[in-house]
Design a protein around this motif. Structure first.
Motif, short mmCIF file in Angstrom:
data_model
loop_
_atom_site.label_atom_id
_atom_site.label_comp_id
_atom_site.label_asym_id
_atom_site.label_seq_id
_atom_site.Cartn_x
_atom_site.Cartn_y
_atom_site.Cartn_z
N SER A 174 0.84 -1.20 0.00
CA SER A 174 0.00 0.00 0.00
C SER A 174 0.87 1.25 0.00
O SER A 174 1.88 1.32 0.69
CB SER A 174 -0.95 -0.01 1.20
OG SER A 174 -0.23 -0.09 2.38
N GLY A 175 0.48 2.19 -0.81
CA GLY A 175 1.26 3.42 -0.92
C GLY A 175 2.34 3.35 -1.97
O GLY A 175 3.02 4.35 -2.22
N LEU A 176 2.52 2.20 -2.60
CA LEU A 176 3.56 2.12 -3.64
C LEU A 176 2.95 2.46 -5.00
O LEU A 176 1.85 2.02 -5.32
CB LEU A 176 4.13 0.71 -3.70
CG LEU A 176 5.00 0.25 -2.53
CD1 LEU A 176 5.47 -1.18 -2.77
CD2 LEU A 176 6.20 1.17 -2.38
N ASP A 177 3.70 3.20 -5.81
CA ASP A 177 3.23 3.41 -7.18
C ASP A 177 3.49 2.13 -7.99
O ASP A 177 4.12 1.19 -7.50
CB ASP A 177 3.89 4.64 -7.81
CG ASP A 177 5.39 4.48 -8.00
OD1 ASP A 177 5.83 3.40 -8.43
OD2 ASP A 177 6.13 5.45 -7.72
N ILE A 178 3.00 2.09 -9.20
CA ILE A 178 3.03 0.84 -9.97
C ILE A 178 4.45 0.33 -10.20
O ILE A 178 4.73 -0.85 -10.06
CB ILE A 178 2.28 1.03 -11.31
CG1 ILE A 178 0.81 1.32 -11.00
CG2 ILE A 178 2.40 -0.21 -12.19
CD1 ILE A 178 0.07 2.00 -12.11
N ASP A 179 5.36 1.28 -10.51
CA ASP A 179 6.75 0.86 -10.74
C ASP A 179 7.38 0.35 -9.45
O ASP A 179 8.08 -0.67 -9.44
CB ASP A 179 7.58 2.03 -11.28
CG ASP A 179 7.16 2.38 -12.70
OD1 ASP A 179 6.61 1.48 -13.39
OD2 ASP A 179 7.36 3.54 -13.11
N ALA A 180 7.12 1.07 -8.36
CA ALA A 180 7.70 0.69 -7.08
C ALA A 180 7.18 -0.67 -6.64
O ALA A 180 7.92 -1.49 -6.10
CB ALA A 180 7.39 1.74 -6.02
#
Ligand SMILES: Nc1ncnc2c1ncn2[C@@H]1O[C@H](COP(=O)(O)OP(=O)(O)OP(=O)(O)O)[C@@H](O)[C@H]1O
Ligand SMILES: [Mg+2]
Lengths: 250, 455
Positions: A174-180
């Motif tokens: 949760s809180g991660l962007d798609i790349d991350a």
């Protein structure tokens, strides 16, 4: 590797875990899903040894030993790792000092000599690549001023440094962007071995596309109420939790 | 011994002065002797402060003077070479090492040949006689305005201490280390009086180390006046490491000219009762004062810091950061006053006091006071009293760091915010080392002195 039997835990006089049973073998990946407040993080914290949570009933063995007898630091040294849902900021404690102390405590536990400064830095450089974490972050105080996503990435970086036997990833996605998300998931997969295991706590099936679980459990009101294969995650994604509540007669 | 006068009761301090007035005057020029009468008058009128005194609300000094003790109104030669017996925990900063003993400039201080030309580093009494115009211009100019009874007692009884003068445009690169030793055969009340003058555009950093060499009951009343003239930079770093039965009462007065800069840092490692008064007058435009303190106390130690910053002129800045880590039954106090005068527009004044209590029995009192008479100013103050963050502790432990080490890391991190203000890298590193050892319980008050008794 991990065996939880009839675990009950109380926090501030309130029973949160109401009889958890769970068996995890080396090489397995387990996903735990479940509505907000069902007790997932509580379970993670109890496993990691947070003293705020009082175990009132049940037993846990980890690597053949009674886990509940052990202090938090001993659990970690024995190979248990918790990636926190909300990693805390510790101003003034540098990442380098923190990790160096932690790594050397683990080594001491294994009867190994501490790493020298240069050996440590080399290890750090190597592991930084696994999660693509920048030196700008690792040169700061622990989590201080990190964004939500950076904190999560830092958790996996620490996991890479410590090479645990059992990792509990509490909503690391949760809180991660798609790349991350992809980077972090790849990191977790890269660290996967036959002799270690992972518990992934998540709300979203998306992460499980990257980290493919052997078992999916649904936690509800302090209990594991359903366990199945990875297809259960798709079903939950599609239908939510209501049907499970219905099954339970609520 | 003739020069040692024994007496008991607190009230007798005034009598002691009058009975021995000739001894106090002896060897001192008029400008040191003339203020004595007025000063003892203020002391007598106000008395040794108790908690009834608003400025000493948290520190009662009356019991301190109820024990028997001696005063030493003449320099007494030590029967050992102090250079041989004493190693400070802050050693080898450089060659500028100055010893004072029981408040007196040590007679066998080794010659310091490498100060730049014009620098004067000597006994105050000696300087007062040798350079009367220079010393008179500054002596008692700040302390003389104070109503503080203990400060006035110092002025009444002052005979010696350190005089340090840096001429205009002279920079002394390496810090100057001044070691204030207490070493006597009896319980002793010592008076030390220092005067620092930094000429225009000069620079100097003084490191004060307060130590006790044995376990006698000591009371030190140590007053420093410090003049930082236009464009000068003055650093004053004080390490207090006396034994836990000693009483240390310090007074630091500074006056800053235009564009002058003052850095102070007091680090209290050990000591029984410590009361530090610090008063800064920003008396020139664009002056800056950076005033910090770090207190590590345990057992029954009591440490009280009272600061007062006067913003008298426009465009000055001041910043204060005091932190206490209190263990066992120790107690701490901080009262910080900021006064912005009517004409001091564009003032920026910040004050922060953060404290950690490690036990239920430790106690902290904090009292900020802002008096703002100008309208275009930025001022802020804040105070916190808390415990070690349990969640931070758990985070470290969950990574395999033992509880004790984890606690130390968090405490050190807390302290580091103050230590990071020390602008001299070698000094900062030494302080970090000392604080780390103190937090680990490895640093006793008399760690390295061969004269010391067992704690
Ligand atoms: N320290 C605490 N004090 C009081 N109640 C607590 C504490 N920690 C957890 N709880 C309560 O326990 C219940 C379970 O919380 P927990 O954090 O384990 O849920 P979760 O399943 O992880 O939820 P989420 O999906 O929102 O992360 C909640 O009702 C929560 O309010
Ligand atoms: Mg949770």
């Amino acid at each position: 590797m991990l065996s939880i039997k009839n675990l009950h835990a109380v926090v501030e006089g309130k029973e949160i875990l109401k009889g958890i049973n769970l068996e995890i073998k080396p090489g397995e990946i387990h996903a735990i899903m479940g509505p907000n407040g069902s007790g997932k993080s509580t379970l993670a914290n109890v496993l990691a040894g947070h003293e705020k949570y009082e175990v009132t009933e049940g037993e846990i063995t980890f690597m053949g030993e009674n886990l509940l007898d052990q202090a938090a630091e001993d659990r970690a040294r024995n190979g248990l790792f918790l990636s926190f849902q909300y990693p805390i900021e510790i101003p003034g404690v540098s990442m380098v000092n923190f990790l160096k102390t932690a790594v050397n405590e683990h080594r001491k536990h294994k009867g190994l000599d501490p790493l020298t400064a240069s050996q440590f830095l080399k290890l750090m450089e190597e592991k930084k690549k696994v999660v693509e974490i920048s030196s700008q972050l690792t040169n700061r105080s622990v989590n201080e001023g990190f964004s939500g996503g950076e904190k999560k990435r830092n958790e996996i970086f620490q996991m890479a440094m410590l090479e645990p036997r059992l990792s509990i990833l509490d909503e690391t996605d949760s809180g991660l962007d798609i790349d991350a998300l992809r980077v972090v998931a790849n990191g977790v997969n890269a660290l996967k071995r036959d002799d270690n295991a992972t518990i992934v706590v998540t709300h979203y099936q998306r992460l499980l596309d990257y980290i493919i679980p052997d078992h999916v459990h649904v936690m509800y009101n302090g209990k594991i109420v359903k366990s199945a294969g990875k297809e259960l995650a798709y079903e939950l994604e599609e239908k939510g939790y209501d049907w499970i509540k219905k099954e339970l007669g609520e | 011994m003739l020069e040692t006068v024994n007496y008991t009761a607190t009230e007798e301090l005034t009598d002691l002065f009058y009975q021995n007035i000739e001894m106090y005057r002896e060897g001192c020029p008029d400008f040191m002797n003339n203020p004595r009468g007025k000063a003892i008058g203020i002391f007598k009128r106000r008395g040794i402060p108790s908690r009834k005194n608003e400025d000493y609300k948290y520190t009662d000094l009356r019991p301190v003077f109820q024990n028997d003790f001696s005063v030493i109104p003449r320099y007494v030669e030590q029967n050992v070479d102090l250079h041989e017996v004493f190693n400070c925990d802050v050693p080898q900063l450089n060659t500028h090492l100055i010893l004072l003993i029981n408040g007196w400039y040590y007679g066998r201080n080794r010659k310091m040949g490498n100060f730049p030309e014009g620098v004067i580093c000597s006994s105050l009494q000696h300087a007062a006689n040798e350079h009367p115009e220079l010393v008179e211009k500054y002596y008692n100019q700040l302390a003389g305005q104070s109503e503080d009874p203990m400060s006035n007692l110092n002025t009444a009884l002052a005979k010696d201490g350190l005089f340090f003068y840096v001429p205009d445009n002279v920079t002394i690169e390496a810090p100057v280390q001044v070691i204030n030793l207490m070493n006597a055969k009896d319980h002793t009340f010592a008076i030390q009086r220092n005067l620092f003058v930094a000429g225009k555009n000069s620079e100097v950093k003084i490191v004060f180390c307060d130590h006790t060499l044995n376990q006698q009951y000591y009371i030190l009343n140590n007053l420093s006046e410090c003049f930082v003239n236009d464009d000068a930079r003055f650093g004053f770093f004080s390490v207090q490491n006396q034994h836990n039965g000693a009483v240390n009462n310090t007074h630091f007065y500074a006056k800053l000219g235009n564009h002058a800069k003052l850095d102070t840092n007091v680090i209290t490692l050990n000591g029984g009762i410590v009361r530090n008064n610090l008063q800064v007058k920003l008396a020139g435009e664009h002056a800056h004062a950076n005033v910090n303190g770090l207190i590590l106390a345990d057992e029954k130690q009591h440490v009280d810091n009272a600061t007062s910053i006067d913003h008298m002129m426009p465009n000055c800045t001041s910043s204060q950061l005091y932190k206490n880590i209190l263990d066992d039954q120790s107690s701490g106090a901080f009262s910080g006053k900021i006064h912005v005068f009517r004409d001091a527009q564009k003032t920026e004044a910040f004050q922060q006091n953060n404290n950690v209590l490690l036990t239920e029995t430790a106690e902290m009192n904090t009292k900020p006071q802002l008096i703002i008479d100008a309208d275009d100013v930025r001022c802020s103050h804040g105070a916190t009293v808390g415990r070690i963050d349990e969640d931070a502790l758990f985070y470290l432990r969950a990574r395999g760091i033992g509880e004790k080490e984890a606690r130390l890391m968090i405490m050190f991190a807390f302290a580091e915010e103050v230590l990071s203000q020390i602008g001299v890298p070698v000094l900062r590193e030494r302080m970090e080392e000392l604080v780390d050892r103190r937090l680990r319980g490895e640093l006793g008050p008399c760690q390295n002195c061969s004269l010391s008794h067992k704690k």
